[in-house]
Each structure stands twice: as C-alpha cells, then as structure tokens.
Design a protein around this motif. Structure first.
Motif, PDB file in Angstrom:
ATOM      1  N   GLY A  23      -0.062   0.855 -22.334  1.00 29.11           N
ATOM      2  CA  GLY A  23      -1.451   1.203 -22.032  1.00 29.11           C
ATOM      3  C   GLY A  23      -1.754   2.645 -22.387  1.00 29.11           C
ATOM      4  N   ASN A  24      -3.029   3.038 -22.190  1.00 27.48           N
ATOM      5  CA  ASN A  24      -3.398   4.398 -22.566  1.00 27.48           C
ATOM      6  C   ASN A  24      -3.103   5.378 -21.435  1.00 27.48           C
ATOM      7  OD1 ASN A  24      -5.816   4.982 -20.876  1.00 27.48           O
ATOM      8  ND2 ASN A  24      -6.732   3.290 -22.024  1.00 27.48           N
ATOM      9  N   LEU A  25      -3.061   6.657 -21.776  1.00 27.92           N
ATOM     10  CA  LEU A  25      -2.621   7.681 -20.831  1.00 27.92           C
ATOM     11  C   LEU A  25      -3.553   7.806 -19.635  1.00 27.92           C
ATOM     12  CD1 LEU A  25      -0.723   9.933 -20.025  1.00 27.92           C
ATOM     13  CD2 LEU A  25      -2.015  11.490 -21.511  1.00 27.92           C
ATOM     14  N   ASP A  26      -4.855   7.828 -19.861  1.00 27.24           N
ATOM     15  CA  ASP A  26      -5.798   8.021 -18.754  1.00 27.24           C
ATOM     16  C   ASP A  26      -5.665   6.910 -17.716  1.00 27.24           C
ATOM     17  OD1 ASP A  26      -6.738  10.328 -19.885  1.00 27.24           O
ATOM     18  OD2 ASP A  26      -8.496   9.396 -20.812  1.00 27.24           O
ATOM     19  N   GLN A  27      -5.562   5.666 -18.192  1.00 21.89           N
ATOM     20  CA  GLN A  27      -5.418   4.542 -17.263  1.00 21.89           C
ATOM     21  C   GLN A  27      -4.103   4.630 -16.491  1.00 21.89           C
ATOM     22  OE1 GLN A  27      -5.859   1.257 -19.993  1.00 21.89           O
ATOM     23  NE2 GLN A  27      -8.044   1.028 -19.541  1.00 21.89           N
ATOM     24  N   ASN A  28      -3.035   5.033 -17.160  1.00 23.13           N
ATOM     25  CA  ASN A  28      -1.741   5.137 -16.494  1.00 23.13           C
ATOM     26  C   ASN A  28      -1.711   6.277 -15.484  1.00 23.13           C
ATOM     27  OD1 ASN A  28       0.449   3.191 -17.416  1.00 23.13           O
ATOM     28  ND2 ASN A  28      -0.469   3.751 -19.357  1.00 23.13           N
ATOM     29  N   ILE A  29      -2.346   7.390 -15.795  1.00 26.44           N
ATOM     30  CA  ILE A  29      -2.416   8.481 -14.819  1.00 26.44           C
ATOM     31  C   ILE A  29      -3.188   8.037 -13.582  1.00 26.44           C
ATOM     32  CG2 ILE A  29      -3.456  10.744 -14.380  1.00 26.44           C
ATOM     33  CD1 ILE A  29      -2.646  11.570 -17.187  1.00 26.44           C
ATOM     34  N   ALA A  30      -4.300   7.335 -13.793  1.00 23.97           N
ATOM     35  CA  ALA A  30      -5.093   6.851 -12.659  1.00 23.97           C
ATOM     36  C   ALA A  30      -4.295   5.870 -11.808  1.00 23.97           C
ATOM     37  CB  ALA A  30      -6.379   6.200 -13.168  1.00 23.97           C
ATOM     38  N   LEU A  31      -3.592   4.924 -12.459  1.00 23.08           N
ATOM     39  CA  LEU A  31      -2.801   3.942 -11.723  1.00 23.08           C
ATOM     40  C   LEU A  31      -1.669   4.614 -10.959  1.00 23.08           C
ATOM     41  CD1 LEU A  31      -1.984   1.037 -11.015  1.00 23.08           C
ATOM     42  CD2 LEU A  31      -0.712   0.954 -13.173  1.00 23.08           C
ATOM     43  N   SER A  32      -0.982   5.542 -11.603  1.00 19.24           N
ATOM     44  CA  SER A  32       0.151   6.194 -10.944  1.00 19.24           C
ATOM     45  C   SER A  32      -0.309   7.007  -9.746  1.00 19.24           C
ATOM     46  CB  SER A  32       0.913   7.069 -11.936  1.00 19.24           C
ATOM     47  OG  SER A  32       0.099   8.096 -12.460  1.00 19.24           O
ATOM     48  N   LYS A  33      -1.477   7.656  -9.839  1.00 17.91           N
ATOM     49  CA  LYS A  33      -1.987   8.425  -8.706  1.00 17.91           C
ATOM     50  C   LYS A  33      -2.401   7.504  -7.562  1.00 17.91           C
ATOM     51  CE  LYS A  33      -5.020  12.250  -7.451  1.00 17.91           C
ATOM     52  NZ  LYS A  33      -5.918  13.319  -7.943  1.00 17.91           N
ATOM     53  N   LYS A  34      -2.992   6.350  -7.888  1.00 15.19           N
ATOM     54  CA  LYS A  34      -3.378   5.388  -6.850  1.00 15.19           C
ATOM     55  C   LYS A  34      -2.152   4.853  -6.120  1.00 15.19           C
ATOM     56  CE  LYS A  34      -7.713   3.785  -8.940  1.00 15.19           C
ATOM     57  NZ  LYS A  34      -8.402   2.642  -9.586  1.00 15.19           N
ATOM     58  N   ARG A  35      -1.057   4.627  -6.858  1.00 12.24           N
ATOM     59  CA  ARG A  35       0.168   4.151  -6.211  1.00 12.24           C
ATOM     60  C   ARG A  35       0.736   5.221  -5.280  1.00 12.24           C
ATOM     61  NH1 ARG A  35       3.230   0.683 -11.034  1.00 12.24           N
ATOM     62  NH2 ARG A  35       1.983  -1.209 -10.728  1.00 12.24           N
ATOM     63  N   ALA A  36       0.719   6.481  -5.723  1.00 18.13           N
ATOM     64  CA  ALA A  36       1.180   7.562  -4.856  1.00 18.13           C
ATOM     65  C   ALA A  36       0.307   7.656  -3.607  1.00 18.13           C
ATOM     66  CB  ALA A  36       1.182   8.882  -5.621  1.00 18.13           C
ATOM     67  N   ALA A  37      -1.004   7.482  -3.783  1.00 18.65           N
ATOM     68  CA  ALA A  37      -1.924   7.536  -2.647  1.00 18.65           C
ATOM     69  C   ALA A  37      -1.674   6.391  -1.675  1.00 18.65           C
ATOM     70  CB  ALA A  37      -3.371   7.504  -3.144  1.00 18.65           C
ATOM     71  N   SER A  38      -1.294   5.222  -2.208  1.00 17.71           N
ATOM     72  CA  SER A  38      -0.972   4.081  -1.346  1.00 17.71           C
ATOM     73  C   SER A  38       0.247   4.381  -0.487  1.00 17.71           C
ATOM     74  CB  SER A  38      -0.734   2.841  -2.211  1.00 17.71           C
ATOM     75  OG  SER A  38      -0.419   1.716  -1.420  1.00 17.71           O
ATOM     76  N   VAL A  39       1.231   5.058  -1.068  1.00 17.11           N
ATOM     77  CA  VAL A  39       2.423   5.451  -0.303  1.00 17.11           C
ATOM     78  C   VAL A  39       2.039   6.480   0.757  1.00 17.11           C
ATOM     79  CG1 VAL A  39       4.699   6.531  -0.457  1.00 17.11           C
ATOM     80  CG2 VAL A  39       3.949   4.946  -2.242  1.00 17.11           C
ATOM     81  N   LEU A  40       1.184   7.423   0.391  1.00 20.21           N
ATOM     82  CA  LEU A  40       0.716   8.427   1.355  1.00 20.21           C
ATOM     83  C   LEU A  40       0.060   7.748   2.561  1.00 20.21           C
ATOM     84  CD1 LEU A  40      -1.176  11.724   0.523  1.00 20.21           C
ATOM     85  CD2 LEU A  40      -2.009  10.213   2.327  1.00 20.21           C
ATOM     86  N   GLU A  41      -0.831   6.812   2.293  1.00 19.73           N
ATOM     87  CA  GLU A  41      -1.524   6.135   3.391  1.00 19.73           C
ATOM     88  C   GLU A  41      -0.551   5.370   4.287  1.00 19.73           C
ATOM     89  OE1 GLU A  41      -4.561   6.635   4.257  1.00 19.73           O
ATOM     90  OE2 GLU A  41      -4.953   7.916   2.536  1.00 19.73           O
ATOM     91  N   ARG A  42       0.481   4.781   3.700  1.00 19.23           N
ATOM     92  CA  ARG A  42       1.464   4.053   4.513  1.00 19.23           C
ATOM     93  C   ARG A  42       2.238   5.016   5.415  1.00 19.23           C
ATOM     94  NH1 ARG A  42       3.895  -0.838   3.523  1.00 19.23           N
ATOM     95  NH2 ARG A  42       1.845  -1.296   2.609  1.00 19.23           N
ATOM     96  N   LEU A  43       2.604   6.173   4.887  1.00 17.62           N
ATOM     97  CA  LEU A  43       3.324   7.159   5.694  1.00 17.62           C
ATOM     98  C   LEU A  43       2.469   7.649   6.858  1.00 17.62           C
ATOM     99  CD1 LEU A  43       5.057   9.221   2.872  1.00 17.62           C
ATOM    100  CD2 LEU A  43       6.249   8.047   4.743  1.00 17.62           C
ATOM    101  N   VAL A  44       1.168   7.804   6.621  1.00 22.77           N
ATOM    102  CA  VAL A  44       0.264   8.271   7.674  1.00 22.77           C
ATOM    103  C   VAL A  44       0.015   7.177   8.710  1.00 22.77           C
ATOM    104  CG1 VAL A  44      -2.114   9.014   8.140  1.00 22.77           C
ATOM    105  CG2 VAL A  44      -0.855   9.987   6.205  1.00 22.77           C
ATOM    106  N   SER A  45      -0.295   5.956   8.233  1.00 25.60           N
ATOM    107  CA  SER A  45      -0.711   4.895   9.156  1.00 25.60           C
ATOM    108  C   SER A  45       0.438   4.250   9.912  1.00 25.60           C
ATOM    109  CB  SER A  45      -1.493   3.825   8.388  1.00 25.60           C
ATOM    110  OG  SER A  45      -0.659   3.193   7.415  1.00 25.60           O
ATOM    111  N   ARG A  46       1.576   4.052   9.241  1.00 21.48           N
ATOM    112  CA  ARG A  46       2.676   3.325   9.882  1.00 21.48           C
ATOM    113  C   ARG A  46       3.758   4.236  10.433  1.00 21.48           C
ATOM    114  NH1 ARG A  46       4.797  -2.069   7.097  1.00 21.48           N
ATOM    115  NH2 ARG A  46       2.570  -2.452   7.444  1.00 21.48           N
ATOM    116  N   TYR A  47       3.936   5.420   9.808  1.00 20.11           N
ATOM    117  CA  TYR A  47       5.042   6.285  10.205  1.00 20.11           C
ATOM    118  C   TYR A  47       4.575   7.582  10.857  1.00 20.11           C
ATOM    119  CZ  TYR A  47       7.783   3.091   7.339  1.00 20.11           C
ATOM    120  OH  TYR A  47       8.384   1.971   6.808  1.00 20.11           O
TER     121      TYR A  47
END
Length: 292
Positions: free
Chosen positions: A227-251
C-alpha cells in the motif's frame, strides 16, 4: 539431565504439569498441515532469556544440541526458519506467551529429540536485537517416572538460576534498549482495532507505568510495505492509538503517560519481500521517553 546455557541467562518460565500432552513437531509445516506426535506424561515447560548480543540463533542452538547428543538423546527433527515452514510453523507450534518467549519470525530454530521410548523434548531458540531466547518443552511418561523430578538442571556460569517476574523481563528490555516490541498483540487483517482478550505485554507495561507515574511511553505502530505510505502511516497510528486506549481503559494507566505515533513502513526490522518478513514488520513498539 544437565543443560549448560551459553553466557548469562534469566529463567523466565518453569512450569510442570503431572499429566498433560504436547504436540511434538516431527517435520516442517507443509501442504497446510503440521506433522506432530502427541506425547503424554509429565510436561515441563521452561524458557530463558540469554544475554547474547550479536550471537546468532545457530550459536544458541548448537551447544545445546551437542549436550543433548552427549546425554544420549536422538535428534528426530531439526529446522531453521523457512525450512521449518516460517510463519505457519511458528503459529502451529506450542510457544509460551510473550514475554516468556520471543520468536523472531525471520530467525528461529527448532529441534525435537527423544531419549528412549519415554522421554521427548522440543527445543526452540530465537533472538531479539540484544538477547537470545530458549524454550524447552519436555515430556516424560509417568508410567516410568512416578514421583521423579523431570526438570532440566540448568547450569549458568557464574549465575544462580532465579525465576524472573513476567513484567521485569519485558520492562528490563525496555529500559536496557529503549524500546521493545509488543509481539503478542493481535489485530484483525486491515483493521486498527486491537483484538479482545488479555495480553501479557500490556499487563507488564502497565505494571511498569503504574509503579511510577513520571514514566512516559510512546506507542509506535509499524506496517509492512503493502500500500501507499500515507495510508500505512494512518493505519499504524490508529493501531498504536488502539493500544493506548486499552492501556487506559483496562489497565488504568494514566493517559498523560502515553502517546501514539505511526511510522508506516519506514522502519522495517525484516525484509518485506517475504510473508514472514511482512508479518514481523506489522507491529507496535513501546518506546521509553523518560524514567524521571
């Protein structure tokens, strides 16, 4: 049986079950299947982290193989990475959860062996940038060994064996090298949502952060090169944000201790030309920003 590990090592796991089974690999993963032999008895599952910067996976395995041969074991099967079946072999083979065992999908080796008809074992080695990892699963039939201690007597030169805490190993890597891959996380294909379930890496990271709220971590997502770089940067940041939210909400980690970033495919740790390499590159890392 005495097994001498190379260099300094920390015991990460030492589990014994009096009656259990283990699918011992006897061949590579091929034609959508894994050839195994289900062996039953007293099962010992152990893993170690070895201080072995610059040591190859073969340098980890070779002295252990020689010791097993000297102890009278017969090697049933041995392979390395792609000859094992790569990604498929790794995920069809029993592996202790991270951070008790780390497997680099681009560099691991496996050996299965037998001592007589009643003693079987599987030995898996791999490495990270700064350490080697060894997993040993051994099965001894109870009919021949009721009440016997079937563990491996491990000798580490100059160091007494000591069981490390789950959290101290992963966060020890984090402090020592400044970053660590959270390699037990699972995302749906093409999705930024972190799968449900518990993750040992997040549990360990939360213990580290909650112990001192001045500690700060950047969660950095990475993708493969499809895929293209912009889409991959957006996806990778969203995945990191999903991990952040899990650490805040569950841990219960304070949001101010965390940030989420995305690198897309700009920082690969394996070749993107292979399926195994692309899988390795799809990851979220924790980067230590400070410990003050």
């Amino acid at each position: 049986m005495e097994l001498q590990l190379p260099g300094a090592a920390d015991l990460l796991a030492d589990e014994k079950v009096d009656l259990d089974s283990y699918a011992l690999p006897l061949g590579p993963y091929s034609d959508n299947s894994q050839w195994t032999d289900s062996v039953e008895g007293r099962v010992t599952r152990q893993s170690w982290r070895v201080a072995a910067q610059g040591m190859t996976s073969l340098q980890l395995l070779a002295p252990l193989r020689e010791q097993l041969l000297a102890a009278g074991y017969d090697v049933l099967f041995e392979c390395d990475t792609l000859r094992c079946g790569g990604f498929d072999f790794r995920f069809e083979t029993e592996v202790l959860p991270a951070p008790l065992m780390h497997v680099d999908l681009g560099d691991f080796r496996f050996l299965s062996a037998r001592h007589g008809p009643d003693d079987h074992l599987g030995l898996l080695v791999s490495r990270s940038a700064n350490a080697g990892f060894i997993q040993l699963i051994r099965v001894v039939e109870l009919s021949q060994n009721q009440g016997a201690d079937t563990g491996v007597n491990v000798i580490i030169p100059g160091i007494s064996p000591d069981k490390s805490l789950l959290s101290s190993d992963m966060t020890g890597l984090l402090v020592a090298q400044g970053h660590v891959v959270l390699d037990d996380l699972a995302f749906e294909t093409g999705s930024s949502s972190l799968g449900e379930g518990s993750y040992a890496s997040l549990e360990a990271l939360s213990v580290f952060l909650n112990a001192d709220q001045t500690r700060r971590i950047a969660l950095v997502g990475h993708t493969d090169a499809v895929g293209n770089l912009d889409q991959n940067i957006a996806l990778s940041k969203k995945r990191a944000a999903s991990v952040l939210e899990r650490l805040v909400s569950r841990y219960s980690v304070a949001r101010g201790q965390l940030s989420a970033e995305g690198m897309g495919y700009l920082a690969p740790i394996a070749p993107n030309q292979t399926a195994a390499g692309r899988d390795t590159n799809r990851r979220v890392e924790a980067v230590l920003l400070n410990t003050d």
